[in-house]
Scaffold this active site. Structure first.
Site, PDB file in Angstrom:
ATOM      1  N   GLU A 432       7.401  10.955   5.492  1.00 12.93           N
ATOM      2  CA  GLU A 432       6.887   9.941   4.567  1.00 12.93           C
ATOM      3  C   GLU A 432       6.127   8.881   5.362  1.00 12.93           C
ATOM      4  OE1 GLU A 432       9.747   8.297   1.811  1.00 12.93           O
ATOM      5  OE2 GLU A 432       8.795   6.312   1.893  1.00 12.93           O
ATOM      6  N   GLU A 437       4.259  -1.538   1.751  1.00 10.79           N
ATOM      7  CA  GLU A 437       5.372  -1.889   0.876  1.00 10.79           C
ATOM      8  C   GLU A 437       5.504  -3.413   0.900  1.00 10.79           C
ATOM      9  OE1 GLU A 437       8.867   1.135   0.546  1.00 10.79           O
ATOM     10  OE2 GLU A 437       8.421   0.884   2.669  1.00 10.79           O
TER      11      GLU A 437
END
Length: 544
Positions: A432, A437
């Site tokens: 990932e 974020e």
């Protein structure tokens, strides 16, 4: 600005009280201004300048309200405005005539104005292509100086002819200031002045703001201004020595200013680089005096060793192979899939939202993913998540996304990638790559991370960097992904590098994901007052 509105209101009240005391007039003498007339003189030289003349019977003052979001007050009715959107544009102008007791009448007209001016290089350096904060260069000699307002008397470079301030000579309130210039969704510029409650005022202006008004005694006065106002890049009308100036002026709307108050809103840009800007401004009440300011992008007031700039990051990927500019009216489902539901255990993170198609829109040139407080399928929140799984994936390249983030405690937007073999090998074996974020409970920082066997869940390899105005302006979030390195960038600046190698799952196809989660192990507690907020994405692009 708020303080000018206060002054104007006090003036109107004073005039009203004076009339009552001197003449003992009744309410029947308070007349609504009538016969309001507005004439214009529109320049045809591409400068975007328009002169307005307003007159009305029984009017004491006039306010001009422009459709570009700015406004101005004129006691006599005459005012000149420079419109700065490039090209031929039509603007709505509303003129309000005020009489005794605050009664008013108004009239709206349209003006068609052409502006040919543009300075993309200054705009890029000023904003960093998205948003950049500047500070007074306190460690630099001449960061505040004053000289005569003539181009042949005194230097038009760092400092002025009369006084050139040594390093750190000024008060703390001067050096705490933050000036942020940002691009908005229309590629215009926004300016935010953050002064933490006090501002450094030139002595000639202190009396009207509660100071002592003593000659040559500048003061730090209580003054709060954190509002965002439009800013224009305009050519100066006169007095520029183009050999020693960029020829560009920063014209801040609504009587805004930069850090040191001198009653002026226009600042000539003498020079600008990635981390240093020199400005020149004529004092508002004295055309004889001109002030010089030096700004830096370093909060400590320095401009680097010897003024040298850090080398800008240069991508090795220049061929655009994929993009979605979100210019249509609907999401392109040949590229994107909607993910629906809450997954298993809130997508493995204890997230509180239920994903639906209705929370994803394409409008006004942006992808809009909205999180809402509403009941759905046993959950208290809804939101949206889209992926390119099985539609578009790739190995190596640069991904860029220009986005404005939602606000509110508990929001958790992300732009990220998963390995295309996810359905076969599962997670974290697939790998990932979290390009961006952000969490509303920690709004001044973004993070980027990599998850893989041995480093996943709460133990990823990650990096963080400060971010400003993430919910009000668009920033560019990017990753440069090669077989040797994975580099994360904010607004073109590298902040975290991970060494890739053949043993890791980052050497195969990955697909794109964008979503807004609520709560969970990373999003944290959800603000009880939260109702609705959106992530807006201007574009997402892949270069190889």
């Amino acid at each position: 600005m708020k303080y000018f509105k206060i002054i104007f209101s006090l003036l109107a009240i004073a005039l009203l009280f004076s009339s009552c005391q001197d003449d003992d007039l009744g309410l029947d003498t308070i007349l609504v201004p009538s016969n309001l007339q507005v004439t214009t003189e529109i320049s045809d030289d591409g400068s975007g300048e328009v002169s307005f003349q307003a007159s009305a019977n029984d009017a004491l003052s006039y306010k001009y309200i422009y459709s570009d979001g700015t406004s101005a007050v004129s006691l006599g009715g005459d005012i000149t405005k420079r419109f700065t959107s490039v090209g031929l544009n039509t603007y709505l102008v509303t003129v309000v005539a005020y009489g005794k007791g605050g009664v008013s009448s108004s009239k709206s007209i349209e003006v068609e104005v052409r502006s040919d001016f543009n300075d993309p290089e200054t705009k890029q350096l000023l904003t960093g292509g998205s948003s950049k904060t500047w500070y007074i260069a306190s460690a630099v000699p001449g960061h505040l100086g004053v000289g005569q307002n003539v181009n042949d008397d005194g230097p038009i470079v760092d400092g002025g002819g009369f006084f050139s301030g040594p390093p750190n000579f000024g008060p703390e309130c001067f050096y705490d200031d933050e000036m942020t210039f940002s691009l908005n969704e229309n590629d215009g510029i926004l300016y935010e002045y953050k002064n933490f409650g006090v501002t450094f005022f030139n002595w000639q202006f202190t009396l009207q703001f509660g100071g002592n008004g003593e000659e040559f005694v500048d003061e730090c006065l209580d003054f709060t201004s954190t509002e965002t106002v439009p800013l224009s890049l305009v050519p100066a009308s006169s007095g520029i020595d183009e050999q020693r100036s960029t020829g560009t002026v920063l014209s801040i709307a609504d009587d805004g200013f930069i850090s040191y108050y001198i009653g002026q809103s226009q600042y000539e840009v003498l020079s600008i680089t990635e981390n240093k800007m020199s400005l020149r401004a004529v004092q508002g009440n004295d055309n004889f005096l001109v002030w010089y300011l030096i700004l830096t992008t370093s909060p400590d007031g320095t401009v680097g060793d010897g003024g040298e700039e850090e080398e800008a990051f240069v991508s090795e990927f220049t061929n655009l192979v994929f993009s979605d500019e979100f210019d249509g009216d609907d999401l392109d489902t040949d590229i994107w899939n909607y993910e629906i539901g809450n997954g298993t255990n809130g997508w493995g993170n204890g997230e509180a939202q239920f994903y639906t198609e209705d929370n994803v829109k394409v409008q006004d040139g942006n992808l809009v993913i909205t999180a809402r407080r509403e009941a759905e399928s046993g959950f208290d929140f809804t939101s949206g998540r889209i992926t390119t799984q099985d539609n578009y994936d790739f190995t190596f390249g640069r991904v860029e996304a220009r986005a404005k983030l939602p606000e509110g405690g508990g929001t958790w937007p992300a732009i990220w990638m998963l390995g295309a073999n996810f359905d076969v090998v599962g997670w974290p074996e697939t790998g990932e790559i979290d390009i961006m974020e952000w969490i509303g409970n920690n709004p001044d920082e973004i993070s980027s991370a990599l998850h893989f066997p041995g480093n996943s869940g709460g133990n990823p390899v990650y990096g963080t960097t400060p971010v400003q105005n993430a919910t009000s302006v668009f920033h560019t979030y990017a990753v440069e992904w090669t077989q040797d390195n994975i580099i994360f960038l904010l607004d073109g600046d590298e902040f975290f590098t991970f060494t890739n190698d053949a043993s890791l799952p980052f050497n195969k196809d990955f697909f794109l994901i964008m979503n807004v989660a609520m709560g969970g192990v990373f999003g944290g507690d959800i603000d009880l007052a939260f109702q609705e907020s959106s992530m807006e994405v201007d574009y997402i692009r892949v270069y190889q």
